[in-house]
Design a protein around this motif. Structure first.
Motif, mmCIF file in Angstrom:
data_model
loop_
_atom_site.group_PDB
_atom_site.id
_atom_site.type_symbol
_atom_site.label_atom_id
_atom_site.label_comp_id
_atom_site.label_asym_id
_atom_site.label_seq_id
_atom_site.Cartn_x
_atom_site.Cartn_y
_atom_site.Cartn_z
ATOM 1 N N CYS A 1 67.803 0.526 28.606
ATOM 2 C CA CYS A 1 68.439 -0.261 29.636
ATOM 3 C C CYS A 1 69.423 -1.281 29.158
ATOM 4 O O CYS A 1 69.365 -2.383 29.609
ATOM 5 C CB CYS A 1 67.405 -0.988 30.453
ATOM 6 S SG CYS A 1 65.804 -0.285 30.482
ATOM 7 N N ASP B 1 66.772 -3.761 28.234
ATOM 8 C CA ASP B 1 66.476 -3.424 29.629
ATOM 9 C C ASP B 1 65.731 -4.517 30.374
ATOM 10 O O ASP B 1 65.223 -4.279 31.470
ATOM 11 C CB ASP B 1 65.654 -2.135 29.683
ATOM 12 C CG ASP B 1 64.248 -2.290 29.122
ATOM 13 O OD1 ASP B 1 64.057 -3.137 28.228
ATOM 14 O OD2 ASP B 1 63.342 -1.567 29.560
ATOM 15 N N SER C 1 66.518 -0.927 34.399
ATOM 16 C CA SER C 1 66.287 -2.302 33.973
ATOM 17 C C SER C 1 65.348 -2.982 34.947
ATOM 18 O O SER C 1 65.267 -2.614 36.124
ATOM 19 C CB SER C 1 67.603 -3.087 33.895
ATOM 20 O OG SER C 1 68.199 -3.219 35.178
ATOM 21 N N VAL D 1 63.676 -2.594 40.350
ATOM 22 C CA VAL D 1 63.998 -1.823 39.153
ATOM 23 C C VAL D 1 65.253 -1.020 39.457
ATOM 24 O O VAL D 1 65.290 -0.250 40.417
ATOM 25 C CB VAL D 1 62.860 -0.868 38.758
ATOM 26 C CG1 VAL D 1 63.286 0.011 37.577
ATOM 27 C CG2 VAL D 1 61.599 -1.641 38.418
ATOM 28 N N GLU E 1 59.431 0.633 33.112
ATOM 29 C CA GLU E 1 60.023 -0.498 33.831
ATOM 30 C C GLU E 1 58.988 -1.203 34.694
ATOM 31 O O GLU E 1 59.021 -2.432 34.841
ATOM 32 C CB GLU E 1 61.214 -0.024 34.668
ATOM 33 C CG GLU E 1 62.344 0.601 33.876
ATOM 34 C CD GLU E 1 62.850 -0.297 32.760
ATOM 35 O OE1 GLU E 1 62.828 -1.536 32.919
ATOM 36 O OE2 GLU E 1 63.277 0.236 31.722
#
Length: 267
Positions: free
Chosen positions: A22, A63, A155, A168, A194
């Motif tokens: 990310c 990320d 991310s 997310v 994530e």
């Protein structure tokens, strides 16, 4: 772990070959980050190399989204260590004994493989009998996976006020679509990773990203608040963790033994 040409580095897109979990590319026009902000990032235990200014705040370690609210809090708590390379941030956690609802936005919900992958995410977490129960809903979720665009795969940020980070971003254009079990498990591994950030987990190898990403030694930044090693866990690098910074194309990363220990220790 074997490195290959499809390596996902922290879930970010690098040229046409390598992807990372990310992070954003400097060519997108990085804003100057003030020394005061970098100090806040460092004081909260995060690396200050390649920090990116984004809409939500700052993108660090590939990320991880750090909001202004997060940076303006008083650093505290501790880190949970599982093996030398496995570190989890425990300063911000989610209140326990609750249901965490998760959902896809309308764009992702219509893409092949995404609903199945999100269901797999809930199954993976719920199979551990944690104090958090993950439930897939159609809207109004605690964590919503939204379609994103740019040079990143996905991310997310960390909890605040006992609640998970709420959004997310997922770059479906880079990840692709599919209905095969290989693709669904690969996508579920990204979404679960994530989700791990959203409930307070750091990268397993944040002390040395080269363990999963390859290349030279790269320390994301060591916190000054200490670490706690869980008894009975190994002291060496931990392969295949769901929170390793980098993952290869089509790789499936369900929770390994130490991941399960860490999740059950915290939740």
């Amino acid at each position: 772990m074997k490195k290959n040409m499809f390596k996902f580095l922290a879930f970010f897109l690098v040229s046409g070959i390598a992807l990372t979990s990310c992070k954003k590319d400097n060519s997108m026009g990085q804003e100057e980050i003030s020394q005061a902000t970098l100090l806040k990032i460092s004081n909260n235990g995060f690396g200050t190399s390649n920090v990116q200014k984004i809409e939500e705040g700052y993108l660090v370690e590939g990320d991880i989204v750090l909001t202004e609210e997060f940076l303006n809090q008083t650093p505290g708590g501790s880190l949970l260590r599982i093996a030398n390379n496995e570190q989890y941030r425990t300063t911000n956690l989610v209140n326990q004994n609750r249901t965490i609802t998760i959902a896809l936005d309308s764009k992702l919900a219509g893409k092949a493989g995404y609903p199945a992958a999100l269901a797999e995410v809930a199954n993976r977490y719920n199979a551990l009998n944690l104090t958090l129960n993950f439930q897939v809903v159609s809207s109004g979720a605690n964590i919503t996976y939204v379609d994103g665009h740019g040079q990143y795969l996905a991310s997310a940020g960390f909890p605040t006020g006992g609640n998970p980070y709420g959004t997310v971003k997922v770059n479906s254009q880079s990840i692709g679509t599919g209905t095969s079990s290989t693709f669904v498990n690969f996508l579920a591994s990204i979404l679960a990773h994530e989700g791990g950030h959203c409930i307070g987990f750091r990268h397993t190898d944040y002390m040395d990203r080269s363990y999963s990403c390859g290349g030279s030694y790269s320390n994301e930044g060591a916190s000054s608040v200490g670490a706690i090693q869980i008894p009975g866990t190994p002291s060496g690098p931990d392969a295949e963790s769901w929170m390793l910074a980098c993952v290869s194309r089509d790789q499936n990363r369900p929770f390994n033994a130490n991941d399960r220990t860490a999740l059950q220790y915290l939740y």
